[in-house]
Design an enzyme around this catalytic site. Structure first.
Site, PDB file in Angstrom:
ATOM      1  N   MET A  94       6.700  -8.298   8.013  1.00  0.00           N
ATOM      2  CA  MET A  94       6.035  -9.590   7.860  1.00  0.00           C
ATOM      3  C   MET A  94       4.899  -9.489   6.845  1.00  0.00           C
ATOM      4  O   MET A  94       4.014 -10.352   6.806  1.00  0.00           O
ATOM      5  CB  MET A  94       5.509 -10.101   9.196  1.00  0.00           C
ATOM      6  CG  MET A  94       6.611 -10.518  10.147  1.00  0.00           C
ATOM      7  SD  MET A  94       6.113 -11.786  11.354  1.00  0.00           S
ATOM      8  CE  MET A  94       4.771 -10.962  12.175  1.00  0.00           C
ATOM      9  N   GLY A  95       4.921  -8.432   6.030  1.00  0.00           N
ATOM     10  CA  GLY A  95       3.890  -8.286   5.015  1.00  0.00           C
ATOM     11  C   GLY A  95       2.582  -7.785   5.604  1.00  0.00           C
ATOM     12  O   GLY A  95       2.549  -7.197   6.677  1.00  0.00           O
ATOM     13  N   LEU A 148       0.955  -5.284   4.488  1.00  0.00           N
ATOM     14  CA  LEU A 148       1.380  -3.897   4.663  1.00  0.00           C
ATOM     15  C   LEU A 148       0.199  -2.934   4.643  1.00  0.00           C
ATOM     16  O   LEU A 148      -0.788  -3.139   3.947  1.00  0.00           O
ATOM     17  CB  LEU A 148       2.375  -3.514   3.565  1.00  0.00           C
ATOM     18  CG  LEU A 148       3.621  -4.402   3.455  1.00  0.00           C
ATOM     19  CD1 LEU A 148       4.560  -3.861   2.383  1.00  0.00           C
ATOM     20  CD2 LEU A 148       4.343  -4.519   4.790  1.00  0.00           C
ATOM     21  N   HIS A 149       0.335  -1.873   5.423  1.00  0.00           N
ATOM     22  CA  HIS A 149      -0.672  -0.820   5.487  1.00  0.00           C
ATOM     23  C   HIS A 149       0.031   0.531   5.381  1.00  0.00           C
ATOM     24  O   HIS A 149       1.249   0.584   5.117  1.00  0.00           O
ATOM     25  CB  HIS A 149      -1.498  -0.929   6.772  1.00  0.00           C
ATOM     26  CG  HIS A 149      -0.674  -1.078   8.018  1.00  0.00           C
ATOM     27  ND1 HIS A 149       0.168  -0.090   8.487  1.00  0.00           N
ATOM     28  CD2 HIS A 149      -0.555  -2.104   8.900  1.00  0.00           C
ATOM     29  CE1 HIS A 149       0.760  -0.477   9.600  1.00  0.00           C
ATOM     30  NE2 HIS A 149       0.349  -1.709   9.860  1.00  0.00           N
ATOM     31  N   HIS A 192       3.294   1.027   7.326  1.00  0.00           N
ATOM     32  CA  HIS A 192       4.470   0.471   6.659  1.00  0.00           C
ATOM     33  C   HIS A 192       4.906   1.364   5.496  1.00  0.00           C
ATOM     34  O   HIS A 192       6.109   1.570   5.277  1.00  0.00           O
ATOM     35  CB  HIS A 192       4.159  -0.929   6.109  1.00  0.00           C
ATOM     36  CG  HIS A 192       3.918  -1.968   7.139  1.00  0.00           C
ATOM     37  ND1 HIS A 192       2.659  -2.415   7.442  1.00  0.00           N
ATOM     38  CD2 HIS A 192       4.765  -2.665   7.938  1.00  0.00           C
ATOM     39  CE1 HIS A 192       2.738  -3.362   8.372  1.00  0.00           C
ATOM     40  NE2 HIS A 192       3.993  -3.530   8.691  1.00  0.00           N
ATOM     41  N   GLY A 250       9.711   0.424  13.052  1.00  0.00           N
ATOM     42  CA  GLY A 250       8.710   1.341  13.557  1.00  0.00           C
ATOM     43  C   GLY A 250       8.749   1.448  15.080  1.00  0.00           C
ATOM     44  O   GLY A 250       8.969   0.456  15.777  1.00  0.00           O
ATOM     45  N   LYS A 276       6.306   1.781  16.949  1.00  0.00           N
ATOM     46  CA  LYS A 276       5.157   1.135  17.590  1.00  0.00           C
ATOM     47  C   LYS A 276       5.577  -0.106  18.374  1.00  0.00           C
ATOM     48  O   LYS A 276       5.065  -0.368  19.460  1.00  0.00           O
ATOM     49  CB  LYS A 276       4.084   0.769  16.567  1.00  0.00           C
ATOM     50  CG  LYS A 276       2.800   0.234  17.221  1.00  0.00           C
ATOM     51  CD  LYS A 276       1.739  -0.077  16.203  1.00  0.00           C
ATOM     52  CE  LYS A 276       1.970  -1.405  15.547  1.00  0.00           C
ATOM     53  NZ  LYS A 276       1.759  -2.548  16.485  1.00  0.00           N
ATOM     54  N   SER A 316      -1.365  -4.362  11.363  1.00  0.00           N
ATOM     55  CA  SER A 316      -1.974  -5.369  10.497  1.00  0.00           C
ATOM     56  C   SER A 316      -3.117  -6.087  11.206  1.00  0.00           C
ATOM     57  O   SER A 316      -4.027  -6.620  10.569  1.00  0.00           O
ATOM     58  CB  SER A 316      -0.916  -6.390  10.057  1.00  0.00           C
ATOM     59  OG  SER A 316       0.137  -5.760   9.362  1.00  0.00           O
TER      60      SER A 316
END
Length: 311
Positions: free
Chosen positions: A47-48, A50-51, A54, A174, A176, A213
């Site tokens: 969903m953008g 990004l970190h 990601h 992921g 998570k 995020s």
């Protein structure tokens, strides 16, 4: 097969429509396939905003595939709160820079009208009892909306049948979002999607906080308080590794010492069915496998995390 080093730094092509995506995938696969007579295609839905978590996910997928697609789409159907949806960061330019560094070939960044041309879909995927507990109990309808968009994205990025060579298709998620991963695996199995689902481990800060995020909305004090989540998970894992009783109650009690953190749930479940493993939590030695799930609210920010036991 392409590698991260081969692709890193190249600006990925951006597809805004399903037709553009399909054409871009076909071109990329035609280039990748001839040398070995077969090809691999990876999809990373996001969903953008990004970190580095990601980026690690994308880098992993990059190393395992000839062609890599990353989708960036903020899916309104999985938000229960209109304000939460409105404030979710939209940072496509920064996201593309991260994806270039991680080696993505194609970024699929559609508008909502491209994904849902008739508005909210009338025919929906029901996440069933798996989607009604834990995160589903706190966010009714969230998983139905998530499955709706994942189902579409898996179709949009499907390798073309006309390519003439076999293509192995994989989708990456992921760990998570553990409950989401269980549901996606079940949907893919139940609906016979020709895709292999692969999970990538959680990426954490040096202090142990799972990257998200949503972390950007935490104050420094809240971020420090949120570390209790990892402490509680780690305490139970240490006991599981020693095959001791888990005593979940006293691990959950750690949250009572952090007034900025409000615990929602702290449960041990079967990693495939999400059924609670209450018999393995109390005063008998832990054996077998389990998935420890936690959700807590820190200020206005809801955080989730998990840890596998017995692996």
């Amino acid at each position: 097969m392409s590698t991260s080093a081969d692709s890193a730094g190249r600006t990925p092509s951006i597809a805004r429509t399903a037709a553009e995506l399909s054409a871009a995938i076909a071109r990329a696969l035609e280039t990748a396939a001839p040398a070995q007579g077969a090809a691999t295609l990876g999809l990373v839905p996001t969903m953008g905003a990004l970190h580095s978590g990601h980026e690690s996910l994308v880098s992993t997928a990059r190393g395992q595939n000839d062609v890599l697609v990353v989708s960036v789409f903020v899916n309104e159907l999985q938000f229960n709160d209109a304000q939460d949806f409105a404030r979710y960061p939209r940072t496509l330019e920064a996201d593309v820079a991260i994806l270039a560094r991680a080696g993505a070939d194609i970024v699929f960044a559609p508008e909502a009208a491209e994904v849902y041309p008739d508005g909210r879909p009338l025919i929906k995927i029901d996440s069933g009892f798996l989607g009604s507990k834990f995160e589903g109990a706190s966010r009714p309808g969230h998983f139905d909306g998530m499955l709706a968009v994942v189902a579409k994205l898996l179709h949009f990025a499907m390798p073309p049948a006309t390519l003439g060579v076999p293509v192995s298709y994989r989708a990456y998620f992921g760990q998570k979002d553990a409950q989401q991963l269980v549901l996606i695996n079940r949907m893919v199995a139940d609906l016979n999607y020709p895709v292999e689902v692969r999970s990538v481990p959680i990426i954490r800060s040096a202090e142990g906080l799972a990257l998200s995020s949503r972390n950007q909305f935490l104050t420094k004090e809240q971020a420090t308080a949120a570390l209790v989540i990892h402490r509680a998970l780690s305490l139970v894992k240490e006991r599981a590794d020693r095959h001791e009783p888990l005593y979940l109650e006293d691990a959950a009690g750690l949250f009572e010492m952090e007034p900025l953190v409000e615990l929602d749930y702290f449960e041990l479940v079967d990693p495939r069915t999400l059924q609670e493993l209450a018999f393995n939590c109390q005063d008998t030695p832990f054996t077998g496998e389990g998935l420890l799930l936690v959700a807590a609210k820190v200020g206005e920010v809801r955080l989730i995390d998990n840890m596998t036991l017995g692996y």
